[in-house]
Design a protein around this motif. Structure first.
Motif, PDB file in Angstrom:
ATOM      1  N   GLU A  26      41.529  35.115  50.977  1.00 55.81           N
ATOM      2  CA  GLU A  26      41.040  35.725  49.734  1.00 55.81           C
ATOM      3  C   GLU A  26      40.550  34.680  48.731  1.00 55.81           C
ATOM      4  O   GLU A  26      39.985  35.041  47.689  1.00 55.81           O
ATOM      5  CB  GLU A  26      42.147  36.581  49.102  1.00 55.81           C
ATOM      6  N   LYS A  27      40.832  33.386  49.020  1.00 53.84           N
ATOM      7  CA  LYS A  27      40.323  32.256  48.227  1.00 53.84           C
ATOM      8  C   LYS A  27      40.640  32.369  46.732  1.00 53.84           C
ATOM      9  O   LYS A  27      39.811  32.062  45.860  1.00 53.84           O
ATOM     10  CB  LYS A  27      38.815  32.093  48.435  1.00 53.84           C
ATOM     11  N   GLN A  86      40.945  34.907  44.853  1.00 53.26           N
ATOM     12  CA  GLN A  86      40.353  36.035  44.134  1.00 53.26           C
ATOM     13  C   GLN A  86      41.326  37.221  44.110  1.00 53.26           C
ATOM     14  O   GLN A  86      42.202  37.333  44.974  1.00 53.26           O
ATOM     15  CB  GLN A  86      39.035  36.449  44.793  1.00 53.26           C
ATOM     16  N   PRO A  87      41.201  38.151  43.147  1.00 50.08           N
ATOM     17  CA  PRO A  87      42.104  39.312  43.094  1.00 50.08           C
ATOM     18  C   PRO A  87      42.015  40.146  44.364  1.00 50.08           C
ATOM     19  O   PRO A  87      40.922  40.428  44.861  1.00 50.08           O
ATOM     20  CB  PRO A  87      41.575  40.099  41.888  1.00 50.08           C
ATOM     21  N   PRO A 109      45.187  38.752  37.701  1.00 51.39           N
ATOM     22  CA  PRO A 109      43.723  38.713  37.739  1.00 51.39           C
ATOM     23  C   PRO A 109      43.168  38.505  36.330  1.00 51.39           C
ATOM     24  O   PRO A 109      43.818  38.861  35.340  1.00 51.39           O
ATOM     25  CB  PRO A 109      43.343  40.098  38.279  1.00 51.39           C
ATOM     26  N   LYS A 141      46.563  44.421  42.052  1.00 47.52           N
ATOM     27  CA  LYS A 141      45.888  43.271  42.636  1.00 47.52           C
ATOM     28  C   LYS A 141      46.465  42.005  42.007  1.00 47.52           C
ATOM     29  O   LYS A 141      46.899  42.011  40.851  1.00 47.52           O
ATOM     30  CB  LYS A 141      44.384  43.345  42.413  1.00 47.52           C
ATOM     31  N   CYS A 175      46.239  37.406  42.254  1.00 46.81           N
ATOM     32  CA  CYS A 175      45.516  36.231  42.740  1.00 46.81           C
ATOM     33  C   CYS A 175      46.526  35.268  43.400  1.00 46.81           C
ATOM     34  O   CYS A 175      47.480  34.834  42.732  1.00 46.81           O
ATOM     35  CB  CYS A 175      44.809  35.504  41.591  1.00 46.81           C
TER      36      CYS A 175
END
Length: 493
Positions: free
Chosen positions: A160-161, A163-164, A461, A483, A485
């Motif tokens: 997911e690098k 990201q959210p 996020p 979500k 991160c």
């Protein structure tokens, strides 16, 4: 004609009065509780907007042992640490049965471990405990399997690098694969459509339990069985899981691998062979399939939900997350994780316990049924009565916990910062029906979470001030979708 209507209405009123009077006479034999009304009993006190603290509030009004009538059926609730402990520990034999209501009878087929009683249950549970030890609970081979799944989860999060993203599906897949390894020695990929359908179905099934549709099924099963609705879906997923277990059993029989047992099915088939001449044996393929069914229901969603709560809480409390990570980095030298390492991590241990306490994954403890007349603190509880230990009231008992409504790891630490085991910590229940997979669940929770915290810093996020900590309704109150991160840590690169 008008006189006839007056007569019928008067007759109905008289019948209702007689019904109400008879119900009140029955109530006299049980602990006090909310007024029992015709047809609905004491359910009016709970209402449709059931909240986590509903039963705790009722206990404040009627005492720590009270009765809620569900239509014509009395349900005795035990509330608070001392009463729950006395009921489950001091009355082991009297509260060893599980009530088999219409839905749970259909769900459990009166076989396996979770939904059986008497000799069958005792034999299946004893074998389950013995086999779990044989499979290596607490030993390195099982820990290695869990660690391998945890590393798979790290790879998914890393993709997911930072990201959210919603971690839910990946977590339930990884946890369920541990159960797969224990039961039939196989894991499934996240892309497997049948496995995905099964996992999603289990989630829907658990949300169904405790719903209004579930209540209708328990009261009028003869009608609900012929009507469409969520109960059909819940039982359909149960049948699907049972069929999957049967299929895996057949594959094991064809391979004849069970003579060198590697998983639960192997050990069970070997036991069936050893016991085939025993007239009292309960070892058969239906019980084996139901045991696998029970392991999935009890061991997948519950551990996965706890992990999701852990990530949510640590994201909302970055100071606690940082302190846990620092302790892990300072103490654990090896890249491999051992469950015994938890003893070296007092603060981490306290945080893990507090997550399970403050976000108890059930509405109440699993129900019992009295096997004989029993006396509890001066109250007579007749044979066959459903008894619910309100474990949530124990974990939130203001007499036992300094700040029960808060996420506070200090509940499990002394003034010197040492971990303190608490007798009031009962998320896995107590007595003879204590969770069969408690040790596996503890091990999974520790290895998964430590592996993730070593690899990532969990952050909110952009634009999000706080994740919602209020659960939704259901037997296993799920989290609101969220979500997060997962930002890779420099040390993990």
């Amino acid at each position: 004609m008008e006189g006839m209507w007056i007569y019928l209405i008067a007759l109905l009123v008289v019948l209702l009065i007689l019904y109400f009077w008879r119900q009140q006479q029955s109530c006299r034999n049980y602990p006090p509780g909310p007024l029992s009304l015709p047809f609905i009993g004491g359910l009016w006190r709970i209402g449709f907007g059931y909240r986590e603290d509903t039963l705790i509030k009722i206990a404040k009004q009627y005492g720590n042992i009270y009765t809620i009538w569900v239509a014509n059926f009395p349900v005795v609730v035990l509330s608070g640490f001392h009463v729950v402990k006395e009921g489950l520990v001091n009355h082991l034999e009297e509260l060893s049965d599980r009530p088999l209501t219409p839905f749970f009878r259909d769900l459990g087929r009166t076989k396996g471990v979770a939904f059986s009683n008497g000799h069958l249950w005792k034999q299946q549970r004893r074998f389950g405990l013995f086999t779990m030890r044989k499979l290596g609970l607490g030993k390195k081979d099982m820990e290695s399997q869990i660690e391998a799944e945890a590393q798979q989860l790290v790879e998914i999060f890393a993709s997911e690098k930072g990201q959210p993203f919603d971690p839910s599906m990946a977590i339930i897949n990884s946890v369920s694969n541990v159960i797969c390894a224990v039961t039939f020695g196989q894991r499934f990929s996240l892309e497997d459509e049948n496995f995905k359908k099964l996992i999603e179905g289990l989630d829907l099934g658990l949300k169904f339990i405790g719903s209004f549709s579930h209540a209708l099924y328990e009261v009028i099963p003869w009608l609900m069985k012929h009507l469409p609705g969520p109960h059909k879906q819940a039982l359909g997923i149960s049948d699907m899981l049972f069929s999957l277990a049967k299929k895996k059993i057949e594959q094991h029989k064809e391979d004849t691998s069970y003579h060198e047992p590697q998983d639960f099915i192997d050990f069970y088939l070997l036991q069936m062979e050893k016991s085939k001449n025993d007239p009292n044996t309960t070892y058969d393929e239906d019980n084996l399939a139901q045991c696998i069914h029970d392991f999935f229901i009890a061991g997948s969603e519950t551990t996965a939900t706890t992990l999701k709560w852990a990530i949510l809480l640590l994201t909302n409390h970055p100071d606690i997350q940082d302190k846990v990570h620092k302790e892990i980095e300072d103490v654990l030298v090896s890249s491999s994780i051992c469950y015994q390492d938890l003893k070296k991590l007092p603060y981490t241990n306290a945080v893990f316990h507090e997550i399970q306490r403050s976000k108890y994954i059930l509405l109440v403890g699993f129900a019992r049924q009295s096997t004989k007349d029993m006396n509890l603190r001066g109250f007579c509880i007749p044979k066959g009565t459903i008894v619910i230990p309100d474990v949530r009231s124990v974990l939130f008992d203001p007499v036992q916990w300094e700040t029960p409504e808060e996420f506070n790891p200090n509940h499990f630490l002394d003034k010197e910062g040492n971990f303190v085991a608490r007798e009031e910590f009962l998320p896995f229940g107590a007595g003879v029906r204590v969770c069969l997979g408690e040790q596996l669940a503890r091990m999974e929770f520790f290895i998964f979470l430590v592996t993730l915290l070593r690899a990532f810093c969990f952050q909110l996020p952009p634009g999000v001030k706080e994740l919602n900590e209020e659960p939704e309704a259901g037997l296993t109150p799920p989290l609101h979708p969220y979500k997060v991160c997962a930002v890779p840590r420099c040390s993990s690169s």
